[in-house]
Design an enzyme around this catalytic site. Structure first.
Site, PDB file in Angstrom:
ATOM      1  N   ARG A 229     -10.055  -1.202   8.164  1.00  0.00           N
ATOM      2  CA  ARG A 229      -8.962  -1.939   8.534  1.00  0.00           C
ATOM      3  C   ARG A 229      -8.617  -1.408   9.875  1.00  0.00           C
ATOM      4  NH1 ARG A 229      -4.259   0.713   9.585  1.00  0.00           N
ATOM      5  NH2 ARG A 229      -2.853   0.758   7.796  1.00  0.00           N
TER       6      ARG A 229
ATOM      7  N   LYS B 282       0.809  -1.045  -0.032  1.00  0.00           N
ATOM      8  CA  LYS B 282       0.212  -0.122  -0.005  1.00  0.00           C
ATOM      9  C   LYS B 282       0.818   1.318   0.137  1.00  0.00           C
ATOM     10  CE  LYS B 282      -2.078   2.084   3.496  1.00  0.00           C
ATOM     11  NZ  LYS B 282      -2.819   2.523   4.606  1.00  0.00           N
TER      12      LYS B 282
ATOM     13  N   GLN C 153     -11.691   9.231  11.194  1.00  0.00           N
ATOM     14  CA  GLN C 153     -11.547   7.903  11.373  1.00  0.00           C
ATOM     15  C   GLN C 153     -12.496   7.505  12.552  1.00  0.00           C
ATOM     16  OE1 GLN C 153     -10.488   4.056  11.849  1.00  0.00           O
ATOM     17  NE2 GLN C 153      -9.735   5.298  10.303  1.00  0.00           N
TER      18      GLN C 153
ATOM     19  N   LYS D 262       4.822  11.061  17.378  1.00  0.00           N
ATOM     20  CA  LYS D 262       3.534  10.968  17.869  1.00  0.00           C
ATOM     21  C   LYS D 262       3.164  10.249  19.134  1.00  0.00           C
ATOM     22  CE  LYS D 262       0.948  11.302  13.330  1.00  0.00           C
ATOM     23  NZ  LYS D 262      -0.011  10.611  12.564  1.00  0.00           N
TER      24      LYS D 262
ATOM     25  N   MET E  53      -4.846   4.307  18.800  1.00  0.00           N
ATOM     26  CA  MET E  53      -4.628   4.102  17.282  1.00  0.00           C
ATOM     27  C   MET E  53      -3.935   5.314  16.604  1.00  0.00           C
ATOM     28  SD  MET E  53      -6.060   1.159  17.533  1.00  0.00           S
ATOM     29  CE  MET E  53      -6.175   0.824  15.794  1.00  0.00           C
ATOM     30  N   GLY E  54      -3.696   6.198  17.219  1.00  0.00           N
ATOM     31  CA  GLY E  54      -3.295   7.405  16.344  1.00  0.00           C
ATOM     32  C   GLY E  54      -1.723   7.582  16.156  1.00  0.00           C
TER      33      GLY E  54
END
Length: 322
Positions: free
Chosen positions: A110, A67, A138, A227, A220-221
């Site tokens: 996903r 991807k 999201q 981050k 999930m970030g």
């Protein structure tokens, strides 16, 4: 080569389909039958964009591919999504390119699927209050995926932009879902038994002292160096599960607790091992469980492969000579 457009991908694969597909490839990872290859992620130096390539293969399916895409922060002004990506699949037997699949929607579901799998495997079965921190694009995927695995009766939401959390609450109300837009992340944390964080934050916004015993968190970030959504003390206090351990300590939320010496990579349990019956999930009603979801290539490839198989079975998509 088969080409699958964005609207067709949305018709072919539901969030429920994605949950089961991602579960299968996570379990294959744990058994050593599927592998993610090294990630390329770079600042482009044009349009403030970040571009990346994730690749991998699952010999149990089988599928092979990559991807490519990233984040273009000025796209909304052009009427486009800021996140743009495409998946290219190859025939595992010959290496020939076999399909090109638009991956914006599939990336969303996903990601929701991985979070939902962690929630299904790790949260308390009686958990019914969901907290969502970050109400961007999201968030609805996360909501729908969580509701596919737990009976959610109430949602508490917070975003750094109060207008976005208020809009999210109105959207959920129109869907018949009870949602409170909270003034602080702390208010969300103190109310919820399941918490999903999905922000681009680079500093902790969820603190250890706010988390009740028995809470499950899907972070999930964080998917890039720097981050951060969670207090390192919270990561250290939780039982931590990951999509891929090496990636979690380098670009996930675990990177900060790991670099501070608060956790070791060996402490991190692959979620796939739990799904494959090779490791234990939640061990007590009071345990705090954490899934650090950094996003791996196999998640993208398995949903793209599913879309391609369904399109071919139904005679859909566009076939081109290549």
């Amino acid at each position: 080569m088969l080409i699958i457009s964005e609207p067709l991908a949305q018709k072919l694969v539901s969030v429920e389909d994605a949950i089961e597909a991602v579960a299968s490839t996570f379990a294959a990872m744990a058994r050593g039958e599927a592998r993610n290859y090294p990630v390329v992620r770079e600042v482009v130096g044009h349009a403030d964009a970040v571009y990346g390539v994730k690749a991998g293969g699952d010999v149990s399916a089988p599928f092979l591919g990559l991807k490519a895409g990233g984040y273009w922060p000025h796209n909304l002004g052009r009427g486009l999504s800021n996140h743009q990506s495409s998946t290219l699949l190859f025939d595992p037997d010959t290496g020939r390119a076999s399909a090109l699949v638009s991956a914006n929607y599939l990336t969303g579901i996903r990601t929701g699927a991985a979070s939902a799998l962690a929630t299904r495997a790790l949260s308390r079965e009686d958990a019914s209050v969901l907290g969502i921190i970050g109400t961007g694009g999201q968030s609805l995927h996360q909501l729908r995926a969580t509701m596919a695995v737990r009976r959610i009766t109430k949602v508490h939401a917070w975003d750094m932009n109060p207008e976005m959390s208020a809009r999210f609450a109105r959207t959920l109300s129109e869907m018949g879902i009870d949602c409170a837009a909270e003034p602080t992340a702390e208010a969300v944390a103190r109310a919820a038994g399941i918490i999903v964080t999905v922000t681009p934050s680079q500093q902790p916004i969820l603190m250890r002292d706010w988390i009740r015993p028995g809470t499950h968190i899907s972070a999930m970030g964080a998917d890039t160096k720097g981050k951060q959504e969670l207090d390192p003390a919270l990561v250290a206090a939780a039982r931590v599960f990951v999509d891929e351990a090496a990636q979690a300590v380098s670009i996930g939320d675990c990177q900060h607790a790991f670099s501070a010496g608060l956790i070791a990579q060996a402490q991190l349990t692959p979620l796939g091992a739990v799904l494959a019956g090779m490791a234990k999930g939640r061990q007590s009603e009071t345990e705090i469980t954490l899934f650090d979801g950094t996003g791996v290539a196999l998640q993208d490839l398995v949903v793209a492969d599913l879309a391609v198989r369904r399109a071919r079975d139904s005679g859909l998509g566009v076939e081109v000579e290549y």
